[in-house]
Design a protein around this motif. Structure first.
Motif, mmCIF file in Angstrom:
data_model
loop_
_atom_site.group_PDB
_atom_site.id
_atom_site.type_symbol
_atom_site.label_atom_id
_atom_site.label_comp_id
_atom_site.label_asym_id
_atom_site.label_seq_id
_atom_site.Cartn_x
_atom_site.Cartn_y
_atom_site.Cartn_z
ATOM 1 N N GLU A 186 1.001 -1.235 0.384
ATOM 2 C CA GLU A 186 0.187 0.085 -0.068
ATOM 3 C C GLU A 186 0.673 1.009 -0.118
ATOM 4 O O GLU A 186 2.485 1.763 0.979
ATOM 5 C CB GLU A 186 -0.758 0.102 1.582
ATOM 6 C CG GLU A 186 -0.446 0.569 2.870
ATOM 7 C CD GLU A 186 1.276 -0.934 3.367
ATOM 8 O OE1 GLU A 186 0.826 -0.611 4.470
ATOM 9 O OE2 GLU A 186 0.632 -1.770 2.797
ATOM 10 N N LEU A 187 0.131 2.115 -1.169
ATOM 11 C CA LEU A 187 0.911 3.504 -0.626
ATOM 12 C C LEU A 187 0.396 4.578 0.436
ATOM 13 O O LEU A 187 -0.149 4.830 0.519
ATOM 14 C CB LEU A 187 0.384 4.575 -1.842
ATOM 15 C CG LEU A 187 1.377 5.725 -2.228
ATOM 16 C CD1 LEU A 187 2.717 4.669 -2.168
ATOM 17 C CD2 LEU A 187 0.742 6.461 -3.310
ATOM 18 N N ARG A 188 1.458 5.222 1.284
ATOM 19 C CA ARG A 188 0.900 5.761 2.838
ATOM 20 C C ARG A 188 1.726 6.938 2.815
ATOM 21 O O ARG A 188 2.107 7.439 2.277
ATOM 22 C CB ARG A 188 1.698 4.731 3.876
ATOM 23 C CG ARG A 188 1.556 2.722 4.117
ATOM 24 C CD ARG A 188 1.442 2.569 4.893
ATOM 25 N NE ARG A 188 1.202 1.831 6.015
ATOM 26 C CZ ARG A 188 2.102 1.093 7.114
ATOM 27 N NH1 ARG A 188 2.127 1.108 7.942
ATOM 28 N NH2 ARG A 188 1.275 -0.414 6.964
ATOM 29 N N ARG A 189 0.761 7.414 3.769
ATOM 30 C CA ARG A 189 1.399 9.088 3.854
ATOM 31 C C ARG A 189 2.480 9.739 4.057
ATOM 32 O O ARG A 189 2.721 10.587 3.063
ATOM 33 C CB ARG A 189 0.028 9.785 4.933
ATOM 34 C CG ARG A 189 0.122 11.460 4.907
ATOM 35 C CD ARG A 189 -0.520 11.686 6.369
ATOM 36 N NE ARG A 189 -1.586 10.816 6.223
ATOM 37 C CZ ARG A 189 -2.863 11.016 7.365
ATOM 38 N NH1 ARG A 189 -2.346 11.974 8.386
ATOM 39 N NH2 ARG A 189 -4.044 10.681 6.415
ATOM 40 N N GLU A 190 3.444 8.613 4.639
ATOM 41 C CA GLU A 190 4.645 9.231 4.751
ATOM 42 C C GLU A 190 5.058 9.281 2.930
ATOM 43 O O GLU A 190 6.295 9.506 2.956
ATOM 44 C CB GLU A 190 5.776 8.590 5.717
ATOM 45 C CG GLU A 190 5.263 6.552 5.160
ATOM 46 C CD GLU A 190 4.553 6.211 6.754
ATOM 47 O OE1 GLU A 190 3.635 6.731 6.107
ATOM 48 O OE2 GLU A 190 4.645 5.057 7.043
ATOM 49 N N GLU A 191 4.969 8.265 2.606
ATOM 50 C CA GLU A 191 5.764 8.317 1.360
ATOM 51 C C GLU A 191 5.273 8.865 0.175
ATOM 52 O O GLU A 191 5.916 9.685 -0.189
ATOM 53 C CB GLU A 191 4.925 6.330 0.355
ATOM 54 C CG GLU A 191 5.703 5.463 1.559
ATOM 55 C CD GLU A 191 4.902 4.350 0.085
ATOM 56 O OE1 GLU A 191 5.552 4.272 -0.851
ATOM 57 O OE2 GLU A 191 3.917 3.746 0.554
ATOM 58 N N THR A 192 3.983 9.733 0.114
ATOM 59 C CA THR A 192 3.669 11.518 -0.302
ATOM 60 C C THR A 192 4.036 11.791 0.459
ATOM 61 O O THR A 192 4.606 13.254 -0.972
ATOM 62 C CB THR A 192 1.815 10.773 -0.576
ATOM 63 O OG1 THR A 192 0.833 10.730 0.675
ATOM 64 C CG2 THR A 192 0.799 9.602 -1.459
ATOM 65 N N ALA A 193 4.274 12.190 1.327
ATOM 66 C CA ALA A 193 4.996 13.424 1.382
ATOM 67 C C ALA A 193 6.310 13.327 1.084
ATOM 68 O O ALA A 193 6.821 14.433 1.088
ATOM 69 C CB ALA A 193 4.915 13.098 3.635
ATOM 70 N N ALA A 194 6.887 11.929 1.656
ATOM 71 C CA ALA A 194 8.364 12.882 0.846
ATOM 72 C C ALA A 194 8.463 12.833 -0.727
ATOM 73 O O ALA A 194 9.032 13.507 -0.954
ATOM 74 C CB ALA A 194 8.910 10.674 1.077
ATOM 75 N N LEU A 195 7.846 12.189 -1.490
ATOM 76 C CA LEU A 195 7.685 12.533 -2.728
ATOM 77 C C LEU A 195 7.004 13.851 -2.960
ATOM 78 O O LEU A 195 7.598 14.901 -3.788
ATOM 79 C CB LEU A 195 6.160 11.563 -2.860
ATOM 80 C CG LEU A 195 6.447 12.116 -5.380
ATOM 81 C CD1 LEU A 195 7.302 11.778 -5.869
ATOM 82 C CD2 LEU A 195 4.917 11.381 -6.145
ATOM 83 N N SER A 196 5.891 14.562 -2.204
ATOM 84 C CA SER A 196 6.178 15.562 -2.606
ATOM 85 C C SER A 196 7.079 17.146 -2.120
ATOM 86 O O SER A 196 7.737 17.817 -2.646
ATOM 87 C CB SER A 196 5.700 16.302 -0.758
ATOM 88 O OG SER A 196 5.014 17.806 -1.434
ATOM 89 N N GLN A 197 8.182 16.383 -0.992
ATOM 90 C CA GLN A 197 8.949 16.959 -0.732
ATOM 91 C C GLN A 197 10.076 16.888 -1.395
ATOM 92 O O GLN A 197 11.108 18.260 -1.668
ATOM 93 C CB GLN A 197 9.442 16.537 0.990
ATOM 94 C CG GLN A 197 10.677 17.303 1.167
ATOM 95 C CD GLN A 197 11.447 16.800 2.434
ATOM 96 O OE1 GLN A 197 11.244 16.203 3.564
ATOM 97 N NE2 GLN A 197 12.579 17.212 2.305
ATOM 98 N N PHE A 198 10.893 15.930 -2.131
ATOM 99 C CA PHE A 198 11.461 15.309 -3.277
ATOM 100 C C PHE A 198 10.889 16.695 -4.656
ATOM 101 O O PHE A 198 11.939 16.992 -5.529
ATOM 102 C CB PHE A 198 10.949 14.395 -4.452
ATOM 103 C CG PHE A 198 12.251 13.746 -4.579
ATOM 104 C CD1 PHE A 198 13.920 13.379 -4.412
ATOM 105 C CD2 PHE A 198 11.537 13.331 -6.001
ATOM 106 C CE1 PHE A 198 14.326 13.368 -5.977
ATOM 107 C CE2 PHE A 198 12.039 12.756 -6.968
ATOM 108 C CZ PHE A 198 13.651 12.294 -6.517
ATOM 109 N N LEU A 199 9.657 16.145 -5.063
ATOM 110 C CA LEU A 199 9.423 17.460 -6.334
ATOM 111 C C LEU A 199 9.536 18.644 -5.929
ATOM 112 O O LEU A 199 9.722 19.427 -7.119
ATOM 113 C CB LEU A 199 8.583 16.382 -7.175
ATOM 114 C CG LEU A 199 8.254 15.341 -7.627
ATOM 115 C CD1 LEU A 199 6.568 14.599 -7.338
ATOM 116 C CD2 LEU A 199 9.055 14.748 -8.350
ATOM 117 N N ARG A 200 9.448 19.452 -5.095
ATOM 118 C CA ARG A 200 9.218 20.077 -4.269
ATOM 119 C C ARG A 200 10.592 21.125 -4.054
ATOM 120 O O ARG A 200 10.789 22.107 -4.259
ATOM 121 C CB ARG A 200 8.424 20.868 -3.607
ATOM 122 C CG ARG A 200 6.332 20.920 -4.026
ATOM 123 C CD ARG A 200 5.919 21.566 -2.921
ATOM 124 N NE ARG A 200 4.716 20.994 -3.369
ATOM 125 C CZ ARG A 200 3.789 21.483 -1.996
ATOM 126 N NH1 ARG A 200 3.321 22.547 -1.595
ATOM 127 N NH2 ARG A 200 1.790 21.475 -1.956
#
Length: 208
Positions: A186-200
């Protein structure tokens, strides 16, 4: 080379904002990450293609013969087609950064594209990738920012293969960031948070 090679959702970028390509997992479609990509990088152009392979009605980007066993000829076909698709969009929308992220099957095709054409993407996010083959060296990935996320108990993407991909990426000289959790596929919130930080992140932050 055409922007119409896949059914896609698209949003034009604002001024000099980057392009974000998002690739769905098995059974997803162009809608799966479109809204999330728009939120992750406000103002970015967003392009979300739908995989052109059907596995019992579930969309994928390339064929497989069993769980974790890929049709390598079809993977090569899909990689070449997606390279052409990305090139068509980056040519049409001008000189701007191009970011890509994908989940599961989307991460796998993105990894294959990254290995074949390391010049296409300025940042690459691989969420729960499964790379069962041993990639050849790609020294042109040196300094490329790569995010790899995973679940330590993922039954689909075994942990040793995740670690092997991280080790391989670091051996190419890529700037690797990881985000792990103790769950499964499953894709968890901490992963999407890491992706947001990574892309921004700014270029200076990426280089740090």
């Amino acid at each position: 080379m055409s922007t119409h090679e896949y059914i896609s959702l698209t949003r034009e970028p604002a001024s000099d904002a980057p392009l974000v390509f998002a690739f769905h997992g098995t059974g997803g479609d162009e809608h799966q990450f479109f809204g999330m990509a728009r939120e992750l990088v406000p103002g970015a152009g967003v392009i979300t293609p739908r995989g052109d392979v059907s596995e019992m009605g579930a969309a994928r980007f390339f064929r497989r013969t069993d769980e974790g066993i890929y049709d390598m000829d079809d993977l090569a076909r899909a990689t070449e087609k997606l390279v052409s698709f990305v090139e068509a969009w980056t040519t049409q929308l001008g000189d701007r950064p191009a970011y890509g992220f994908g989940y599961s099957n989307g991460a796998n095709i993105l990894a294959s594209v990254m290995m074949a054409r390391p010049d296409l993407f300025d940042r690459v996010g691989l969420l729960h990738p499964l790379i069962p083959w041993e990639p050849a060296p790609v020294p042109a990935l040196a300094r490329t920012p790569i995010l790899i996320t995973a679940g330590r108990d993922d039954p689909i993407c075994p942990w040793p293969l995740t670690q092997r991909l991280v080790d391989w990426s670091e051996a190419q000289g890529a700037s690797v960031v990881t985000a792990y959790h103790d769950g499964g596929h499953e894709l968890r919130r901490e992963e999407t948070a890491a992706l947001s930080q990574f892309l921004r992140a700014s270029p200076a932050e990426q280089a740090a």
